[in-house]
Design a protein around this motif. Structure first.
Motif, PDB file in Angstrom:
ATOM      1  N   MET B  46       0.840  -1.204   0.000  1.00  0.00           N
ATOM      2  CA  MET B  46       0.000   0.000   0.000  1.00  0.00           C
ATOM      3  C   MET B  46       0.874   1.252   0.000  1.00  0.00           C
ATOM      4  O   MET B  46       0.622   2.197  -0.760  1.00  0.00           O
ATOM      5  CB  MET B  46      -0.920  -0.054   1.220  1.00  0.00           C
ATOM      6  CG  MET B  46      -1.743   1.158   1.511  1.00  0.00           C
ATOM      7  SD  MET B  46      -0.915   2.435   2.498  1.00  0.00           S
ATOM      8  CE  MET B  46      -0.779   1.671   4.093  1.00  0.00           C
ATOM      9  N   MET B  47       1.909   1.250   0.832  1.00  0.00           N
ATOM     10  CA  MET B  47       2.790   2.415   0.884  1.00  0.00           C
ATOM     11  C   MET B  47       3.434   2.645  -0.484  1.00  0.00           C
ATOM     12  O   MET B  47       3.570   3.787  -0.939  1.00  0.00           O
ATOM     13  CB  MET B  47       3.878   2.227   1.946  1.00  0.00           C
ATOM     14  CG  MET B  47       3.370   2.180   3.371  1.00  0.00           C
ATOM     15  SD  MET B  47       2.471   3.630   3.880  1.00  0.00           S
ATOM     16  CE  MET B  47       3.754   4.566   4.659  1.00  0.00           C
ATOM     17  N   GLY B  48       3.806   1.562  -1.148  1.00  0.00           N
ATOM     18  CA  GLY B  48       4.384   1.672  -2.484  1.00  0.00           C
ATOM     19  C   GLY B  48       3.449   2.403  -3.431  1.00  0.00           C
ATOM     20  O   GLY B  48       3.866   3.280  -4.204  1.00  0.00           O
ATOM     21  N   CYS B  49       2.153   2.067  -3.351  1.00  0.00           N
ATOM     22  CA  CYS B  49       1.169   2.734  -4.210  1.00  0.00           C
ATOM     23  C   CYS B  49       1.119   4.223  -3.914  1.00  0.00           C
ATOM     24  O   CYS B  49       1.039   5.050  -4.829  1.00  0.00           O
ATOM     25  CB  CYS B  49      -0.219   2.149  -3.981  1.00  0.00           C
ATOM     26  SG  CYS B  49      -0.332   0.463  -4.500  1.00  0.00           S
ATOM     27  N   ALA B 124      -3.899   7.700 -11.153  1.00  0.00           N
ATOM     28  CA  ALA B 124      -3.808   8.061 -12.563  1.00  0.00           C
ATOM     29  C   ALA B 124      -3.090   6.955 -13.327  1.00  0.00           C
ATOM     30  O   ALA B 124      -1.902   6.727 -13.135  1.00  0.00           O
ATOM     31  CB  ALA B 124      -3.054   9.378 -12.715  1.00  0.00           C
ATOM     32  N   THR B 125      -3.812   6.241 -14.168  1.00  0.00           N
ATOM     33  CA  THR B 125      -3.206   5.173 -14.943  1.00  0.00           C
ATOM     34  C   THR B 125      -2.595   5.768 -16.211  1.00  0.00           C
ATOM     35  O   THR B 125      -3.292   6.452 -16.959  1.00  0.00           O
ATOM     36  CB  THR B 125      -4.269   4.135 -15.340  1.00  0.00           C
ATOM     37  OG1 THR B 125      -4.952   3.734 -14.156  1.00  0.00           O
ATOM     38  CG2 THR B 125      -3.640   2.938 -15.995  1.00  0.00           C
ATOM     39  N   PRO B 141      -7.496  -5.595 -22.137  1.00  0.00           N
ATOM     40  CA  PRO B 141      -6.922  -4.330 -21.676  1.00  0.00           C
ATOM     41  C   PRO B 141      -5.400  -4.441 -21.670  1.00  0.00           C
ATOM     42  O   PRO B 141      -4.856  -5.505 -21.385  1.00  0.00           O
ATOM     43  CB  PRO B 141      -7.455  -4.192 -20.241  1.00  0.00           C
ATOM     44  CG  PRO B 141      -8.546  -5.184 -20.111  1.00  0.00           C
ATOM     45  CD  PRO B 141      -8.247  -6.271 -21.094  1.00  0.00           C
ATOM     46  N   ALA B 142      -4.739  -3.346 -22.001  1.00  0.00           N
ATOM     47  CA  ALA B 142      -3.281  -3.369 -22.086  1.00  0.00           C
ATOM     48  C   ALA B 142      -2.663  -3.834 -20.773  1.00  0.00           C
ATOM     49  O   ALA B 142      -1.684  -4.578 -20.750  1.00  0.00           O
ATOM     50  CB  ALA B 142      -2.768  -1.986 -22.442  1.00  0.00           C
ATOM     51  N   LEU B 143      -3.286  -3.436 -19.670  1.00  0.00           N
ATOM     52  CA  LEU B 143      -2.758  -3.776 -18.355  1.00  0.00           C
ATOM     53  C   LEU B 143      -2.664  -5.290 -18.176  1.00  0.00           C
ATOM     54  O   LEU B 143      -1.721  -5.813 -17.589  1.00  0.00           O
ATOM     55  CB  LEU B 143      -3.676  -3.171 -17.285  1.00  0.00           C
ATOM     56  CG  LEU B 143      -3.119  -3.143 -15.877  1.00  0.00           C
ATOM     57  CD1 LEU B 143      -1.863  -2.310 -15.826  1.00  0.00           C
ATOM     58  CD2 LEU B 143      -4.162  -2.576 -14.925  1.00  0.00           C
ATOM     59  N   ARG B 213      -5.247  -1.338 -11.828  1.00  0.00           N
ATOM     60  CA  ARG B 213      -6.339  -2.242 -12.175  1.00  0.00           C
ATOM     61  C   ARG B 213      -7.676  -1.725 -11.612  1.00  0.00           C
ATOM     62  O   ARG B 213      -8.686  -1.699 -12.305  1.00  0.00           O
ATOM     63  CB  ARG B 213      -6.012  -3.608 -11.574  1.00  0.00           C
ATOM     64  CG  ARG B 213      -6.814  -4.740 -12.085  1.00  0.00           C
ATOM     65  CD  ARG B 213      -6.391  -5.994 -11.331  1.00  0.00           C
ATOM     66  NE  ARG B 213      -7.474  -6.947 -11.355  1.00  0.00           N
ATOM     67  CZ  ARG B 213      -7.629  -7.847 -12.314  1.00  0.00           C
ATOM     68  NH1 ARG B 213      -6.768  -7.933 -13.289  1.00  0.00           N
ATOM     69  NH2 ARG B 213      -8.654  -8.682 -12.292  1.00  0.00           N
ATOM     70  N   TYR B 214      -7.628  -1.343 -10.320  1.00  0.00           N
ATOM     71  CA  TYR B 214      -8.836  -0.755  -9.713  1.00  0.00           C
ATOM     72  C   TYR B 214      -8.484   0.686  -9.472  1.00  0.00           C
ATOM     73  O   TYR B 214      -8.009   0.998  -8.396  1.00  0.00           O
ATOM     74  CB  TYR B 214      -9.112  -1.394  -8.350  1.00  0.00           C
ATOM     75  CG  TYR B 214      -9.136  -2.877  -8.367  1.00  0.00           C
ATOM     76  CD1 TYR B 214     -10.313  -3.563  -8.634  1.00  0.00           C
ATOM     77  CD2 TYR B 214      -7.979  -3.605  -8.112  1.00  0.00           C
ATOM     78  CE1 TYR B 214     -10.323  -4.937  -8.662  1.00  0.00           C
ATOM     79  CE2 TYR B 214      -7.986  -4.981  -8.146  1.00  0.00           C
ATOM     80  CZ  TYR B 214      -9.164  -5.648  -8.419  1.00  0.00           C
ATOM     81  OH  TYR B 214      -9.174  -7.010  -8.453  1.00  0.00           O
ATOM     82  N   PRO B 215      -8.621   1.581 -10.443  1.00  0.00           N
ATOM     83  CA  PRO B 215      -7.811   2.790 -10.317  1.00  0.00           C
ATOM     84  C   PRO B 215      -8.146   3.640  -9.082  1.00  0.00           C
ATOM     85  O   PRO B 215      -8.568   4.775  -9.213  1.00  0.00           O
ATOM     86  CB  PRO B 215      -8.079   3.523 -11.630  1.00  0.00           C
ATOM     87  CG  PRO B 215      -9.360   2.984 -12.114  1.00  0.00           C
ATOM     88  CD  PRO B 215      -9.570   1.648 -11.509  1.00  0.00           C
ATOM     89  N   GLU B 216      -7.969   3.101  -7.921  1.00  0.00           N
ATOM     90  CA  GLU B 216      -8.001   3.921  -6.722  1.00  0.00           C
ATOM     91  C   GLU B 216      -7.209   3.261  -5.607  1.00  0.00           C
ATOM     92  O   GLU B 216      -6.989   2.056  -5.616  1.00  0.00           O
ATOM     93  CB  GLU B 216      -9.436   4.216  -6.270  1.00  0.00           C
ATOM     94  CG  GLU B 216     -10.181   3.037  -5.728  1.00  0.00           C
ATOM     95  CD  GLU B 216     -11.519   3.467  -5.131  1.00  0.00           C
ATOM     96  OE1 GLU B 216     -12.101   4.438  -5.620  1.00  0.00           O
ATOM     97  OE2 GLU B 216     -11.958   2.802  -4.190  1.00  0.00           O
TER      98      GLU B 216
END
Lengths: 349, 295
Positions: B46-49, B124-125, B141-143, B213-216
């Motif tokens: 999470m911290m990494g995100c 922001a993806t 999807p590209a992801l 993937r879950y953009p939040e």
């Protein structure tokens, strides 16, 4: 045989009466806030003392108390809610049949909560005690999580994420402290019995315990089931204190709180669990100032909501690093010890 | 069942599974070497995100710089965690270390809540990852393409470190016998810190892809993927990195297929992992790759 047994029994009775007298005083003179805190302390005592039985005394690091508390809370609430109240609450799907019509008195619902939780603990024990150490921790954690997921999804039993509302506020100081005293007494008796000795043996050296003929599996089961029983009752009392329950109340966070309590008090000490419950609840209230804005006269420090949990997490880490044995280590309070300290009737030693 | 539908679900499952696998690498490395379930691993992710989020948003770095910086910062966080919390309890009973790890986990979550706030933030993806290709009637999807590829790159990197470098050899030695390794003149604590750093960086990479993937992102986002990654690690045989990856893939595919084939059970999705864990520990406690399981 302890030569002071009679005196100690008398002192225990007097001590209990003293606690009950204080409960009476608090009930008639205390503010609503104070009564609430005292109720919380009593419920935490029930939960911590029973959690300590499996984690501290038997040394099986379970992380599932939230599952038993949840089951107890739901069982007792579903039993005390009247059919009309259930009809109002269950708006998405109606409550399933037998539950929708049953209403029982509070005490019956509490005992039922304890029994159902004990049953879950018993059933869970079969797979859980095939594992040991940190695997046991993870498996019980998994079960705790599964129970929460089930509570979230069985709409017609638990009302899903909406939870149950309007539970009657049955839990008074008499109920909570009454059960707290009973729990302490029974668990302490169990620990002192031969079963308790066997449990401690399992904690210190499982292979050796097995070698001297202790059936480790069944003693773990006994500790786990007993623990589940009291946690179920604690859950029932909790539900009837806060009057609204939902699955989010019974996350791993609840387990974390109980863990801090028993670690702070000293893993394996019932006295420690009681002290820990006091310290945690009282300290938690005292620490509220860090969440709220502080007025220093010349300037105001804005409160930081959530800071309390940061402090509690640090406390847990610090205890583990610097004072791993907690306040009591595995010692217990005893009248002999107290009288020895006070220099009265020192026939012993 | 239609073939395209099945393939579509398999693709999704593999993408999700490689994320689990990526996060599981950290668990399995740390467990393999010091027998500690690093409870806080999901929170490290999470911290990494958040590092990546602030890199893009506040310092307006290009996304790839931001991601690289986030991985480095997360590695530093991993080392700090090891030195600050786990090193002092290294010789304590294992349960003490586990309780410390639980404490660290809650500390990171609550520091996250205090510093970043509890409200989820949109992640922001980058455009490169948000495209959707259409291949033979499949929506890809590209992801979903990038995730397994990047995972493969990171996995090979980790395997290279472990099997081809001196540090890696030291790691393997410590997992066999820490005391002897110390006697051989290896700085054991340094090697363990490197292990935490590598595992944390991998978790950051996994977390960032999870966030896209879950953009939040929110401070409690690490809990569930963290638990599931642990299950993946056990599934593959804890201590075994390739096993962790396979376990992750298996878990991801199982989860996606459950939701796809039995949509009415979708709510039980999070219970699948634990169900699998319990079954594995009961019937094949050594995991799929069959390494020895310490008790």
């Amino acid at each position: 045989m302890d030569p002071n047994a009679n005196r100690n029994a008398l002192l225990s009775v007097l001590g209990t009466m003293l606690v009950l007298a204080m409960v009476h005083l608090a009930g008639s003179h205390g503010t609503e806030y104070q009564i609430r805190i005292l109720n919380n302390i009593a419920i935490f005592i029930i939960l911590a003392v029973s959690y300590n039985l499996i984690n501290g005394v038997t040394g099986q690091f379970s992380l599932a108390p939230n599952a038993f508390v949840a089951l107890g809370a739901y069982t007792s609430s579903l039993l005390t809610l009247t059919p009309a109240e259930k009809e109002i609450s269950f708006i998405i799907e109606p409550c399933i049949w037998p539950l929708s019509v049953i209403t029982t008195p509070f005490i019956v619902s509490l005992v039922a909560a304890g029994l159902v939780s004990a049953l879950l603990a018993f059933a869970m024990g079969f797979p859980v005690f095939r594992t040991r150490g940190d695997y046991l921790a993870i498996v019980t954690l998994g079960f705790g999580e599964v129970v929460r997921v089930i509570a979230n999804n069985t709409q017609s039993i638990t009302n899903g994420p909406l939870g149950l509302k309007g539970i009657a506020e049955h839990t008074t100081l008499w109920w909570s402290w009454g059960f707290a005293i009973v729990t302490i007494f029974l668990v302490a008796r169990l620990i002192r019995s031969s079963y308790g000795m066997a449990m401690k043996a399992i904690k210190y050296d499982e292979a050796a315990a097995e070698a001297v003929g202790i059936n480790t599996y069944w003693h773990k089961m006994l500790a786990f089931t007993t623990s589940g029983f009291f946690q179920g009752i604690g859950g029932g009392l909790l539900a009837h204190l806060i009057t609204t329950i939902s699955p989010t109340l019974f996350t791993f966070f609840l387990t974390f709180n109980l863990l801090i309590i028993i670690v702070m008090g000293g893993l394996g000490s019932t006295t420690g669990a009681v002290l820990g419950a006091f310290l945690f609840t009282w300290g938690g209230e005292w620490l509220r100032f860090v969440d709220e804005p502080m007025d220093l006269g010349f300037t105001e420090i804005p409160g930081i909501p959530g800071m309390r949990m940061v402090i509690f997490s640090c406390i847990l880490i610090f205890i583990m690093i610097f004072a791993r044995h907690g306040i009591m280590r595995t010692r217990e309070f005893s009248w002999n010890w107290l009288c020895g300290k006070l220099g009265i009737g020192g026939r012993l030693r | 069942m239609e073939l395209t539908f099945f393939l579509q679900q398999m693709i999704n499952g593999v993408a999700l599974g490689s994320l689990y696998g990526l996060i599981a690498i950290g668990y399995t490395m740390v467990y393999g070497i010091i027998r500690l379930i690093n409870f806080a691993h999901g929170d490290v992710m999470m911290m990494g995100c958040y590092f990546a989020y602030f890199g893009i948003l506040m310092f307006s770095m290009p996304w790839w710089v931001s991601f690289a910086v986030a991985m480095v910062l997360t590695a530093v966080l991993g080392i700090t965690m090891d030195k600050g919390a786990y090193l002092p309890v290294r010789n304590a009973p294992r349960i003490s270390a586990l309780i410390t790890a639980i404490g660290v986990s809650f500390l990171l979550e609550n520091v996250g809540l205090v510093v970043f706030g509890g409200r989820p933030k949109g992640f922001a993806t980058p455009a490169m990852f948000s495209e959707v290709y259409e291949v033979a009637g499949l929506m890809v999807p590209a992801l979903v393409v990038w995730t397994p590829l990047l995972t493969l790159v990171i996995l090979s990197g980790v395997l290279f470190i472990i099997h081809r470098t001196k540090t890696g050899r030291a790691m393997r030695c410590i997992s066999l016998d820490m005391e002897t390794t110390r006697l051989m003149g290896v700085d054991v604590n340094r090697i363990i810190s490197v292990t935490f750093a590598v595992g944390s960086a991998a978790a950051a990479a996994g977390g960032i892809m999870w966030a896209m993937r879950y953009p939040e992102i929110n401070p409690l986002m690490g809990i569930i993927p963290g638990f599931k990654a642990f299950v993946a690690a056990v599934l593959g045989g804890i201590g075994n990195i390739t096993g962790a990856m396979l376990g992750g893939l298996l878990l991801g595919v199982a989860e996606i297929l459950l939701v796809a084939l039995m949509p009415e059970l979708a709510g039980y999705r999070d219970a699948v992992a634990f169900g699998l864990l319990i079954l594995i520990l009961l019937f094949r406690p050594t995991g799929l790759m069959g390494t020895k399981l310490p008790d």
